[in-house]
Design a protein around this motif. Structure first.
Motif, mmCIF file in Angstrom:
data_model
loop_
_atom_site.group_PDB
_atom_site.id
_atom_site.type_symbol
_atom_site.label_atom_id
_atom_site.label_comp_id
_atom_site.label_asym_id
_atom_site.label_seq_id
_atom_site.Cartn_x
_atom_site.Cartn_y
_atom_site.Cartn_z
ATOM 1 N N LEU A 1 0.809 -1.217 0.000
ATOM 2 C CA LEU A 1 0.000 0.000 0.000
ATOM 3 C C LEU A 1 0.847 1.275 0.000
ATOM 4 C CD1 LEU A 1 -2.907 -0.894 2.468
ATOM 5 C CD2 LEU A 1 -2.787 -1.185 -0.006
ATOM 6 N N HIS A 2 2.134 1.148 0.252
ATOM 7 C CA HIS A 2 2.976 2.336 0.345
ATOM 8 C C HIS A 2 2.957 3.187 -0.927
ATOM 9 C CE1 HIS A 2 6.831 4.629 0.768
ATOM 10 N NE2 HIS A 2 6.339 4.794 1.975
ATOM 11 N N PRO A 3 3.003 2.590 -2.131
ATOM 12 C CA PRO A 3 2.998 3.428 -3.338
ATOM 13 C C PRO A 3 1.723 4.236 -3.531
ATOM 14 C CG PRO A 3 3.792 1.204 -3.832
ATOM 15 C CD PRO A 3 3.215 1.163 -2.452
ATOM 16 N N VAL A 4 0.592 3.799 -2.959
ATOM 17 C CA VAL A 4 -0.682 4.500 -3.173
ATOM 18 C C VAL A 4 -1.167 5.197 -1.904
ATOM 19 C CG1 VAL A 4 -1.375 2.949 -5.030
ATOM 20 C CG2 VAL A 4 -2.032 2.398 -2.682
ATOM 21 N N GLU A 5 -0.378 5.158 -0.845
ATOM 22 C CA GLU A 5 -0.817 5.693 0.443
ATOM 23 C C GLU A 5 -1.165 7.168 0.347
ATOM 24 O OE1 GLU A 5 0.801 5.856 5.076
ATOM 25 O OE2 GLU A 5 2.239 5.757 3.416
ATOM 26 N N ALA A 6 -0.340 7.984 -0.290
ATOM 27 C CA ALA A 6 -0.602 9.422 -0.358
ATOM 28 C C ALA A 6 -1.921 9.709 -1.058
ATOM 29 C CB ALA A 6 0.553 10.133 -1.077
ATOM 30 N N GLY A 7 -2.213 8.989 -2.144
ATOM 31 C CA GLY A 7 -3.470 9.195 -2.849
ATOM 32 C C GLY A 7 -4.677 8.809 -2.032
ATOM 33 N N LEU A 8 -4.571 7.717 -1.289
ATOM 34 C CA LEU A 8 -5.675 7.295 -0.432
ATOM 35 C C LEU A 8 -5.947 8.313 0.671
ATOM 36 C CD1 LEU A 8 -4.790 3.512 -0.064
ATOM 37 C CD2 LEU A 8 -6.765 4.452 -1.288
ATOM 38 N N LEU A 9 -4.886 8.808 1.306
ATOM 39 C CA LEU A 9 -5.060 9.786 2.375
ATOM 40 C C LEU A 9 -5.640 11.091 1.840
ATOM 41 C CD1 LEU A 9 -1.765 9.225 4.389
ATOM 42 C CD2 LEU A 9 -4.071 8.525 5.042
ATOM 43 N N ALA A 10 -5.178 11.512 0.654
ATOM 44 C CA ALA A 10 -5.708 12.741 0.066
ATOM 45 C C ALA A 10 -7.191 12.599 -0.250
ATOM 46 C CB ALA A 10 -4.924 13.092 -1.201
ATOM 47 N N ASP A 11 -7.597 11.448 -0.755
ATOM 48 C CA ASP A 11 -9.006 11.236 -1.072
ATOM 49 C C ASP A 11 -9.864 11.255 0.191
ATOM 50 O OD1 ASP A 11 -11.028 10.327 -3.235
ATOM 51 O OD2 ASP A 11 -11.341 8.933 -1.577
ATOM 52 N N LEU A 12 -9.375 10.641 1.253
ATOM 53 C CA LEU A 12 -10.116 10.661 2.512
ATOM 54 C C LEU A 12 -10.287 12.089 3.025
ATOM 55 C CD1 LEU A 12 -8.588 7.659 4.495
ATOM 56 C CD2 LEU A 12 -10.861 7.804 3.493
ATOM 57 N N ALA A 13 -9.204 12.866 2.987
ATOM 58 C CA ALA A 13 -9.261 14.221 3.525
ATOM 59 C C ALA A 13 -10.144 15.139 2.681
ATOM 60 C CB ALA A 13 -7.847 14.799 3.614
ATOM 61 N N GLU A 14 -10.117 14.967 1.357
ATOM 62 C CA GLU A 14 -10.823 15.888 0.476
ATOM 63 C C GLU A 14 -12.293 15.533 0.282
ATOM 64 O OE1 GLU A 14 -8.632 15.936 -3.153
ATOM 65 O OE2 GLU A 14 -6.757 16.604 -2.184
ATOM 66 N N HIS A 15 -12.615 14.242 0.311
ATOM 67 C CA HIS A 15 -13.967 13.834 -0.079
ATOM 68 C C HIS A 15 -14.749 13.085 1.004
ATOM 69 C CE1 HIS A 15 -12.886 15.064 -4.102
ATOM 70 N NE2 HIS A 15 -11.867 14.227 -4.110
ATOM 71 N N HIS A 16 -14.060 12.543 2.027
ATOM 72 C CA HIS A 16 -14.760 11.682 2.977
ATOM 73 C C HIS A 16 -14.412 11.998 4.421
ATOM 74 C CE1 HIS A 16 -15.723 9.374 -0.580
ATOM 75 N NE2 HIS A 16 -14.448 9.131 -0.804
ATOM 76 N N ALA A 17 -13.965 13.227 4.696
ATOM 77 C CA ALA A 17 -13.468 13.532 6.043
ATOM 78 C C ALA A 17 -14.535 13.316 7.107
ATOM 79 C CB ALA A 17 -12.953 14.973 6.087
ATOM 80 N N ALA A 18 -15.748 13.815 6.891
ATOM 81 C CA ALA A 18 -16.795 13.702 7.910
ATOM 82 C C ALA A 18 -17.209 12.252 8.123
ATOM 83 C CB ALA A 18 -18.005 14.546 7.511
#
Length: 252
Positions: free
Chosen positions: A157-174
């Protein structure tokens, strides 16, 4: 469960992060493009005309050069803790012929750069087996057994970790904050204390929560270690399941 020190070192030196090469008794360090092959051996893609190529030229009567590869983790998001720094060392040998062609295929599995088409002309591949490995974190250095290093696997998961975290913060934070509160038994005391995922690995999630200046961290463990991004769809809540499945389909 969490990554072992050997797994962390394998993850850091896998080839997704920038590396510095320190060559024994030569000026440096040198920025280097590198990956590790399935056995954990380090491959270096070196321009024929470069300071690093000159540094890797063995002395008369020798066939290899002592080298240390230094890789520092880059946190994937603001506020995410670093995995630390990996130092691996060995004796680098320039490859040629069939060995170099096979090594180019191993390099392409991790980093399919077009410069591999010029291996043997503008670029050469060097390889070394890791004889010593160290993991540095929080000003402490831990030696890693070379056999444990070779047997460990980089985190998928390390190669895609930054993209996953960005998606969570931008679209699914609540939605994610509500899910994490339920899992950790936290009260909803406002947006300033909302829990959020700051790292993802094959074993689980690292979560930060609490007020600014008094942040705490907790881990949520997956039912089993994951083999890839597609498996996130079976262990995370629906809003991320859809994202993980879509990314996997696009990649396929």
């Amino acid at each position: 469960m969490r990554p072992s020190p050997a797994e962390i070192v394998r993850t850091l030196v896998a080839g997704r992060l920038p590396g510095l090469a320190h060559v024994a008794r030569r000026p440096g360090p040198h920025q280097v493009r590198h990956v590790t092959d399935p056995d954990g051996r380090v491959l270096l893609l070196v321009p024929v005309v470069s300071d690093l190529a000159a540094a890797l030229r063995p002395a008369a009567g020798e066939t290899d050069v002592a080298l240390v590869l230094d890789v520092l983790d880059l946190p994937p998001a603001a506020g995410a803790p670093s995995l630390g720094r990996a130092w691996v060392s060995g004796w680098a040998t320039r490859l040629d012929g069939a060995r170099e062609r096979r090594a180019a295929l191993d390099f392409a599995e991790v980093e399919p750069t077009g410069d591999l088409l010029d291996v043997g002309t503008r670029f050469r591949l060097h390889r070394f087996e890791v004889a010593e490995a160290r993991w540095e974190r929080a000003d402490a250095v831990r030696r890693i057994d070379p056999t444990a290093y070779a047997e460990a696997e980089p985190d998928p998961l390390h190669p895609v970790e930054a993209g996953l975290l960005a998606d969570l913060a931008e679209h699914h934070a609540a939605e994610m904050a509500a899910y994490l509160r339920r899992q950790l038994g936290l009260a909803d005391t406002g947006p300033d204390t909302a829990p959020r995922v700051v790292r993802i690995d094959r074993y689980g999630l690292l979560v930060a929560h609490g007020r600014p200046g008094a942040r705490r961290r907790a881990r949520l463990t997956f039912p089993r270690p994951l083999t890839g991004e597609a498996e996130l769809a079976r262990v995370l809540p629906p809003m991320l399941c859809r994202h993980a499945a879509a990314r996997h389909a696009d990649h396929a």
